[in-house]
Scaffold this motif. Structure first.
Motif, short mmCIF file in Angstrom:
data_model
loop_
_atom_site.label_atom_id
_atom_site.label_comp_id
_atom_site.label_asym_id
_atom_site.label_seq_id
_atom_site.Cartn_x
_atom_site.Cartn_y
_atom_site.Cartn_z
N MET A 126 -44.43 6.20 12.31
CA MET A 126 -45.30 6.58 11.20
C MET A 126 -44.84 5.85 9.95
O MET A 126 -43.65 5.88 9.60
CB MET A 126 -45.25 8.09 10.96
N VAL A 127 -45.79 5.19 9.28
CA VAL A 127 -45.46 4.41 8.08
C VAL A 127 -46.49 4.72 7.00
O VAL A 127 -47.61 5.18 7.30
CB VAL A 127 -45.46 2.90 8.39
N PRO A 128 -46.17 4.44 5.73
CA PRO A 128 -47.17 4.56 4.67
C PRO A 128 -48.32 3.56 4.90
O PRO A 128 -48.12 2.49 5.48
CB PRO A 128 -46.38 4.22 3.40
N VAL A 129 -49.49 3.91 4.45
CA VAL A 129 -50.66 3.04 4.62
C VAL A 129 -50.41 1.66 4.02
O VAL A 129 -50.78 0.64 4.60
CB VAL A 129 -51.90 3.70 3.98
N ALA A 130 -49.74 1.63 2.86
CA ALA A 130 -49.50 0.36 2.19
C ALA A 130 -48.55 -0.55 2.98
O ALA A 130 -48.50 -1.76 2.72
CB ALA A 130 -48.93 0.60 0.79
N ASN A 131 -47.79 -0.01 3.92
CA ASN A 131 -46.86 -0.80 4.73
C ASN A 131 -47.42 -1.15 6.11
O ASN A 131 -46.71 -1.71 6.95
CB ASN A 131 -45.54 -0.05 4.92
N LEU A 132 -48.70 -0.85 6.35
CA LEU A 132 -49.27 -1.06 7.68
C LEU A 132 -49.21 -2.53 8.10
O LEU A 132 -48.87 -2.83 9.25
CB LEU A 132 -50.72 -0.56 7.70
N ALA A 133 -49.54 -3.45 7.19
CA ALA A 133 -49.58 -4.86 7.55
C ALA A 133 -48.23 -5.34 8.08
O ALA A 133 -48.17 -6.12 9.04
CB ALA A 133 -50.02 -5.70 6.35
N GLU A 134 -47.15 -4.88 7.46
CA GLU A 134 -45.81 -5.26 7.94
C GLU A 134 -45.55 -4.71 9.33
O GLU A 134 -45.08 -5.41 10.22
CB GLU A 134 -44.74 -4.74 6.99
N ALA A 135 -45.82 -3.43 9.50
CA ALA A 135 -45.53 -2.78 10.78
C ALA A 135 -46.32 -3.40 11.92
O ALA A 135 -45.84 -3.44 13.07
CB ALA A 135 -45.81 -1.28 10.68
N LEU A 136 -47.53 -3.89 11.63
CA LEU A 136 -48.36 -4.48 12.68
C LEU A 136 -47.79 -5.78 13.24
O LEU A 136 -48.29 -6.29 14.24
CB LEU A 136 -49.77 -4.72 12.15
N LEU A 137 -46.77 -6.32 12.60
CA LEU A 137 -46.15 -7.53 13.12
C LEU A 137 -45.27 -7.26 14.34
O LEU A 137 -44.87 -8.20 15.03
CB LEU A 137 -45.29 -8.19 12.02
N VAL A 138 -44.97 -6.00 14.59
CA VAL A 138 -44.06 -5.64 15.68
C VAL A 138 -44.89 -5.13 16.85
O VAL A 138 -45.47 -4.04 16.78
CB VAL A 138 -43.05 -4.56 15.22
N ASP A 139 -44.95 -5.93 17.91
CA ASP A 139 -45.73 -5.48 19.06
C ASP A 139 -44.92 -4.47 19.88
O ASP A 139 -43.71 -4.32 19.71
CB ASP A 139 -46.15 -6.66 19.93
N GLY A 140 -45.61 -3.75 20.75
CA GLY A 140 -44.95 -2.74 21.57
C GLY A 140 -44.84 -1.38 20.92
O GLY A 140 -44.20 -0.48 21.47
#
Length: 510
Positions: A137-151
């Motif tokens: 679970m991440v803040p909405v504003a950090n979604l783009a970063e988190a999407l770089l990690v597959d799996g």
């Protein structure tokens, strides 16, 4: 009653999983956080209390204790707010205790329960995946970063109430998954272009060689001759980053808090140009809780030091280690941190304080003593680590007025990428990928010379008093020139050109 949540924390630029344990015991109401919290984390007690109540949940009763494990590592920042709040909500079963343990949660809480972004989400997501978790679970504003990690299943939650709903199994609308990424990240074609630079063919050739092999360069010339203009265009001729390289660059920027809100993955190699008043810590990294400095922010890109002799000597002398190893180690009493620093150094300087020594435009006003003192600001060992020393002449007005088109960055970059491809094939399966990183043990095999070329190098080494390091760096540059020439062997003409770029060593060795 003990409940458990998980989050990620930072150690340098790498993340690790933290176990958040919450306990409620009978007694006088209180709220304590242990596990080496810093001040921002200690203040989480009031933020979390207000966020829980203002989100419509009751605060658990009794003496509340939060333990952050491992307890021997210092914890810092407000990113623990969300997992602490969820662990407290699990005490009274407002969220499912077992389900909560399958998530890693990161985020700062506002008093009204909104979840604010935090720095380092990319590294935290990588740590969560490495720790065996598949939900974060991440803040909405950090979604783009988190999407770089597959799996990972990534839940971008705007509020604490939404985070609680996700744990209860109602989070489908918040769930995202990373998309497969290409092997190479194509850079944005807009920006500075070498087509804007008229004349300066020698300097442009030297920078092409530097880009092709990952070499370091110092540009020496009078004021206004175009040194800064040339250096700022080097990123436009560097090859496209691999996805892994782009991920490294993005992770460092994430930890440093320099990512913009809409950024997903870095598309351009970094170009960092700190002012000459920069401190040693700001340049190499450090602080009470170490953070990456400019040399790490320039990782996989360019570090440009304009007016090199004006920098603090103590600051630039610490560049010696990272120029050799590609990393910087920062030691503290309780821990040691290593930051990556595999950058191309491009430095620029005047030949003397007035800047006109050797100029064809104006006469130099400096005495020999003044010039020597100016040159002595830079140590021989530092300059010995710079592969190419390039004279940049002043440009005559008639050359500026020329309308003949200059070669574009795209044309130069095509040659650079061809040379880099040749190096990747040659060094396939090895730790190094460019000629600048070629270990000493492999130089002789990669840069084999015929008898005439060996004699030329030996004569030049004696005449110019080249150190063993300079000798090897000349060979590395010659290997790059041969690669640009699409040649498998290093010939005499390649070696002669490489030696030409060491002619300023004697100028500094005073």
């Amino acid at each position: 009653m003990i409940t458990t949540a998980y989050t990620s924390a930072m150690h340098g630029i790498d993340g690790y999983v933290v176990r958040v344990e919450a306990d409620s015991a009978p007694g006088v109401p209180g709220f304590t956080i242990i596990g080496l919290p810093d001040r921002a984390l200690a203040e989480a007690r009031e933020r979390v209390r207000a966020a829980i109540v203002n989100s419509g949940f009751p605060m658990p009763a009794g003496r509340l204790l939060i333990n952050l494990s491992p307890a021997d590592k210092r914890k810092e920042g407000p990113g623990y707010d969300l997992p602490v709040a969820l662990a407290l909500l699990a005490i009274d079963e407002h969220v499912d205790r077992l389900a909560l343990q399958s998530f890693v949660a990161c985020g700062e809480l506002a008093l009204d329960g909104l979840i604010r972004p935090v720095a380092g989400i990319l590294a935290m997501a990588l740590a969560a995946r490495a720790g065996g978790f598949d939900k974060i679970m991440v803040p909405v504003a950090n979604l783009a970063e988190a999407l770089l990690v597959d799996g990972l299943e990534i839940y971008a939650v705007p509020t604490l109430a939404d985070a609680a709903a996700v744990v209860l199994g109602h989070g489908a609308k918040f769930r995202k998954r990373a998309q497969p990424m290409p092997d190479f990240i194509e850079p944005d074609p807009s920006g500075n272009d070498f087509a804007d630079v008229h004349a300066q063919s020698l300097a442009k050739r030297a920078l092409e060689i530097a880009a092709a092999g990952g070499h370091n360069v110092v540009l020496i010339g009078p004021p206004g001759c175009g040194k800064t203009m040339l250096a700022s265009r080097v990123p436009s001729i560097l090859p496209a980053m691999t996805f892994d390289e782009a991920l490294e660059v993005t992770k460092i920027a994430s930890v440093a808090g320099t990512l913009t809100g809409g950024t997903r993955v870095a598309t351009l190699r970094p170009f960092r140009a700190p002012h000459h008043t920069i401190s040693q810590i700001a340049l190499v990294g450090g602080g009470s809780i170490p953070r990456p400095g400019e040399i790490s922010l320039a990782h996989r890109g360019v570090l440009f030091l304009d007016e090199l002799p004006e920098f603090s000597r103590t600051a630039i002398e610490v560049l010696r280690q990272p120029l050799e190893s590609g990393a910087i180690t920062v030691a503290r009493v309780n821990a040691t941190y290593e930051f990556p620093a595999r950058f191309m150094l491009i430095a620029a300087m005047n030949p003397c304080p007035c800047g006109m020594y050797g100029s064809r435009i104006a006469a130099c006003r400096c005495t020999d003593d003044v010039r020597e003192r100016y040159a002595a600001r830079l140590s021989g060992p530092l300059l010995d680590r710079i592969d190419l020393h390039v004279d940049v002449a002043g440009v005559a007005i008639d050359e500026l007025a020329s309308r003949s088109p200059a070669e574009s960055s795209s044309a130069i970059r095509a040659r650079v990428e061809a040379a880099r491809a040749q190096q990747r094939r040659r060094y396939a399966g090895r730790a190094h990928a460019t000629n600048a990183q070629l270990p000493g043990a492999e130089i002789r095999a990669a840069c084999e010379l015929d008898a005439a070329s060996s004699a030329m190098l030996a004569q030049a080494a004696t005449a110019r008093a080249l150190s063993a390091r300079s000798h090897d760096r000349v060979l590395r540059v010659a290997r790059t020139i041969a690669d640009l020439d699409r040649n498998d062997s290093v010939r005499a003409e390649h070696l002669a050109e490489a030696l030409a770029y060491r002619r300023n060593v004697s100028f500094f060795a005073r």
